[in-house]
Design an enzyme around this catalytic site. Sequence first.
Site, mmCIF file in Angstrom:
data_model
loop_
_atom_site.group_PDB
_atom_site.id
_atom_site.type_symbol
_atom_site.label_atom_id
_atom_site.label_comp_id
_atom_site.label_asym_id
_atom_site.label_seq_id
_atom_site.Cartn_x
_atom_site.Cartn_y
_atom_site.Cartn_z
ATOM 1 N N HIS A 225 38.037 74.363 -8.961
ATOM 2 C CA HIS A 225 38.324 74.329 -7.521
ATOM 3 C C HIS A 225 39.367 73.262 -7.266
ATOM 4 C CE1 HIS A 225 37.741 74.079 -3.200
ATOM 5 N NE2 HIS A 225 37.194 75.268 -3.297
ATOM 6 N N ASP B 266 32.153 81.340 -5.537
ATOM 7 C CA ASP B 266 32.263 82.763 -5.873
ATOM 8 C C ASP B 266 31.528 83.143 -7.140
ATOM 9 O OD1 ASP B 266 33.809 83.525 -3.723
ATOM 10 O OD2 ASP B 266 35.631 82.758 -4.658
#
Length: 428
Positions: A307, A364
Amino acid sequence: MSDIAKLQIGESTYEFPLVKGSENETAIDIKTLRGATGGVVTIDPGFKNTGSCQSAITFLDGEKGILRYRGYSIEELAEKADFLEVAYLLIFGELPTKEQLDKFYNDILDNAIVDDDIKKIIDAFPKNAHPMGILSSLTSALTAFNPSSVNVDSDEEMYNAIVKIMGKFPVLVAWTMRKKTGMPLHYGSRKLGYVENILTMMFQKPNDEYDINPILLNALDKLLILHADHEQNCSTSTVRVVGSSHAGLFPSLSAGISALWGPLHGGANQAVLEMLEAIKADGGDTKKYMGKAKDKADPFRLMGFGHRVYKNFDPRARIIKKAADEVLGDLGVEDPVLDIAKGLEKEALSDQYFVDRKLYPNVDFYSGIIYRAMGIPVEMFTVMFALGRLPGWIAQWREMRLRKEPIGRPRQVYTGANERSFVKLEDR
Ligand code: ACO
């Protein structure tokens, strides 16, 4: 610490004020840089070190794995609030009273009808069109049917545009899925709650009642809350930049949906499930794929890992992993892909390559497993992300307009050819 930053270029020193956030983050305010230096700009590809705005909506600390909406922790909101309350909180800044929430929902329901001609646009799409393309087109098309939502110069006009899109967007999402599954379009019912209506509009068969499964309702509510905002990510920044030209709310959102579609952003939830399926089909050898992810000559990346901001566990991933276990357990679904996901996570968390780069599972990684258990087609996963992100995009767009932010227009460092003379076609 002094509240001034000094910059030396050659013999000259320039001073810039520091700006402090409410959580003590520090930024250098370089608004005067070009003027003071005679044209020097900063360059920061991917905006890794650039704050694009001041915002009071979402706080996240990527090092500590903290995420808060308007000061409330994501853990507490996921456990205690429902999605509509969170939407109100994000957009208007405070948790609603019962009366405020009832009025908000009634106004949303009053504006939930989508012009019937939109169905003609849906009909024109091929059946195999990606739902994100359909959703982005339909969201933009809404402007043509609701021209008053473009100019939002008063609070009332802004509020009307907000309740319109909060009402119509779930309808478009459900219709996008029904196009995919070949079911006639459906409007749900005023008698149902916001998320109950979403499930009903998506799943009710034309010849049957639809009993809402409380496990699915709770899981979807949680997923939508977890996705509702994430400060200045790619799609949100897109919404703010497009909106900064005073394009209306709907086209700004449509641009955000397009940005979300990419596999490095919201499209990762679809990509994760496809990756897990591919590993399963290839014999379930997670080590082989770990090796591919670490091989710089191989373009493969472990989807759902890493991320831009979190260099620690994504707090949303923790909640979603637990929810995936609960939903699959409650529904009695045994999904071998969940075991592959857990295996990959375990290996990655103890692998030096991932440890060194602080790569952890992101939001996700597990969400697709829940969506699939709910009966949502894989290509719809990113659409579900968009549905959750809607209030965040609206809140950020509203804040940008209320703060009268200038049009987004970055500078560049030109690296092309210097001036040269045109050569006629016959002489080239
Ligand atoms: N698998 C393998 N290696 C990775 C991964 C991954 N998923 N993610 C990052 N790396 C490596 C990079 O190769 C790079 O290695 P290097 O330093 O040896 O060159 C290092 O980690 C840093 O990666 P960057 O790409 O520079 O990090 P950036 O902040 O630009 O990218 C991103 C973040 C796009 C999320 C990236 O981690 C990625 O592609 N992840 C997979 C896609 C994904 O899951 N996206 C969803 C993000 S969450 C969201 O948008 C809702």
